[in-house]
Design an enzyme around this catalytic site. Structure first.
Site, PDB file in Angstrom:
ATOM      1  CG  ASP A 279     -44.155  51.259  39.812  1.00  0.00           C
ATOM      2  OD1 ASP A 279     -43.330  52.285  39.841  1.00  0.00           O
ATOM      3  OD2 ASP A 279     -44.100  50.535  38.852  1.00  0.00           O
TER       4      ASP A 279
ATOM      5  CD  GLU B 260     -44.683  56.297  39.262  1.00  0.00           C
ATOM      6  OE1 GLU B 260     -43.660  56.857  38.680  1.00  0.00           O
ATOM      7  OE2 GLU B 260     -44.842  55.228  39.019  1.00  0.00           O
TER       8      GLU B 260
END
Length: 443
Positions: free
Chosen positions: A195, A222
């Site tokens: 993340d 991400e």
């Protein structure tokens, strides 16, 4: 084996286990499960999973270590085998309103560990839960990233996101991250989504990505970008400085622009060679991910519902990249009633299941353009598959060269249950407005 990834966003682990039969029947090859590190067990809010309290414990509102072990076992031993990717948050820790907010898990939580020793020992991943993990010395402490600083790579890497304490890339922090991910790999996870990876230093990424314990695991991050400047600032350095894969925001932006009024589907014909997408081996393709519906700053990036369906036909029908399908439980509806059932149980939508069937049949076969215009895109996959997309508001009748296709042969449209016979050197295909077709040659 199918490589399509199902993002079971905010699903409880037991629900995932209970629905593995449906997931396999739909044709998926892998699962992306919600963040698994210890977070508030009493909160149903999805964002709590992105605020970890302790690397050493696997416990949240969604379940604990026992359920995760059972999920991995059933995914790996059932037929066909499913891969399991875990969402991991390592950029920051939870934003908690307490005096020792930079001590993790904190004195109150350590007391909770002692009071409920059996529970926490049963959900322990590694380490000694009698001791704290991080202190104020383990955080950057440079303050929140301000609105005017979001294009400054240094501030984005070393600043806090909305008061979330930002971890340093110090030897102690790096050791804990490496140890945690090694323990998860030992449990059997096949890979990890990292993340907020654009907020993480290259030193931190290399620390775990190059470790022997993760050899053979699939890693993707991400790197959220919305324009060319952000791609040059964050995405290009990420591709140059690391080897791991990423959400293909470059292709997503190309898709958005292609489907807007005045945009052209021609830009989707050769995305990698024309720098309209990531290199195929490092691309996780998507048309919606969890940030877009739930983050008010990104909702303007959502596609029109029909365009979203057409875009799914494109990313699942094309070659290259790892297609990701997003499926939630209406988490965004309380703020946006118009989202009702838009992505809820999307994993078992009949049209998506048929797209995955097409994808599995043509996997590994080369993508070759048959026709391209601003409004219509037609390409074949090897000699047995054809994808046709008409984004326009009018019926389209398109003629193309049949070289390279099985000919003569009967073809069936997976999406619409139509059939046609292709024979001769040229063929004229009729496509209704705002629709897609995915044809497979019949054996």
């Amino acid at each position: 084996m199918s490589d399509v990834v199902l993002h079971v966003f905010n699903w409880k682990y037991q629900e995932i286990i209970d629905r593995l039969g449906e997931i396999r029947e739909a044709g998926y090859g892998a699962l992306l499960i919600p963040p698994i590190l210890y977070s508030d067990v009493n909160s149903h809010d999805w964002w709590q999973r992105y605020q970890p309290k302790d690397y050493r414990v696997l416990l949240s509102h969604l379940g604990g270590k026992k359920e995760l072990e059972e999920l991995i076992k059933q995914c790996h031993t059932g037929k066909p085998k499913l891969k399991v990717y875990a969402d991991i948050v390592i950029n920051h820790m939870a934003n908690e309103n307490r005096e020792d907010r930079l001590n993790f898990p904190g004195e109150a939580e350590l007391a909770n560990y002692r009071h409920n020793r059996d529970l926490f020992e049963a959900n322990k991943l590694y380490g000694d839960l009698n001791e704290g993990l991080f202190s104020g010395h383990d955080f950057n402490r440079s303050g929140n990233i301000q609105d005017h600083e979001w294009s400054d790579r240094h501030r984005v890497v070393y600043g806090d996101i909305s008061d979330l304490p930002d971890l340093m890339d110090s030897p102690w922090v790096l050791l804990q991250q490496r140890t945690m991910l090694a323990a998860l790999a030992e449990m059997g996870f096949d890979g990890f989504r990292i993340d907020a990876i654009k907020h993480i230093s290259t030193r931190m990424i290399d620390n775990f990505a190059d470790s022997d314990s993760l050899a053979g695991r699939y890693l993707f991050g991400e790197v959220l970008t919305t324009n060319d400047h952000e791609e040059k600032t964050f995405l290009d350095p990420f591709l140059q400085e690391t080897w791991i894969s990423a959400y293909d925001f470059r292709l997503f932006q190309t898709i958005r622009n292609a489907f807007t009024m005045g945009g052209s589907l021609r830009t989707l014909a050769r995305p990698e060679s024309e720098n309209n997408g990531l290199p195929w081996a490092r691309s996780v393709t998507f048309v919606v991910n969890h940030d877009l519906p739930h983050n008010e700053d990104f909702r303007n990036l959502l596609l029109d519902r029909t365009d979203e369906n057409l875009a799914y036909a494109y990313i699942v029908g094309k070659d290259g990249g790892l297609p990701l399908i997003y499926s939630d439980h209406n988490e965004s509806v309380h703020r946006h009633p118009e989202d009702h059932d838009r992505w809820c149980d999307a994993f078992k939508r009949e049209d998506i299941k048929r797209m995955i069937r097409f994808h599995s049949q043509v996997q590994g076969k080369k993508m070759t353009m048959l026709y391209e215009s601003d409004l219509v895109l037609i390409f074949r996959r090897g000699d047995c598959g054809i994808v046709a997309i008409n984004k326009g508001g009018d019926h389209a009748s398109v003629e193309f060269d049949t070289s390279g296709l099985k000919n003569p042969s009967l073809y069936e449209d997976c999406l619409n249950n139509n059939k046609m016979t292709i024979e001769g050197d040229r063929f004229n295909l009729s496509i209704n407005p705002r629709t897609a077709q995915m044809w497979l040659a019949q054996k």
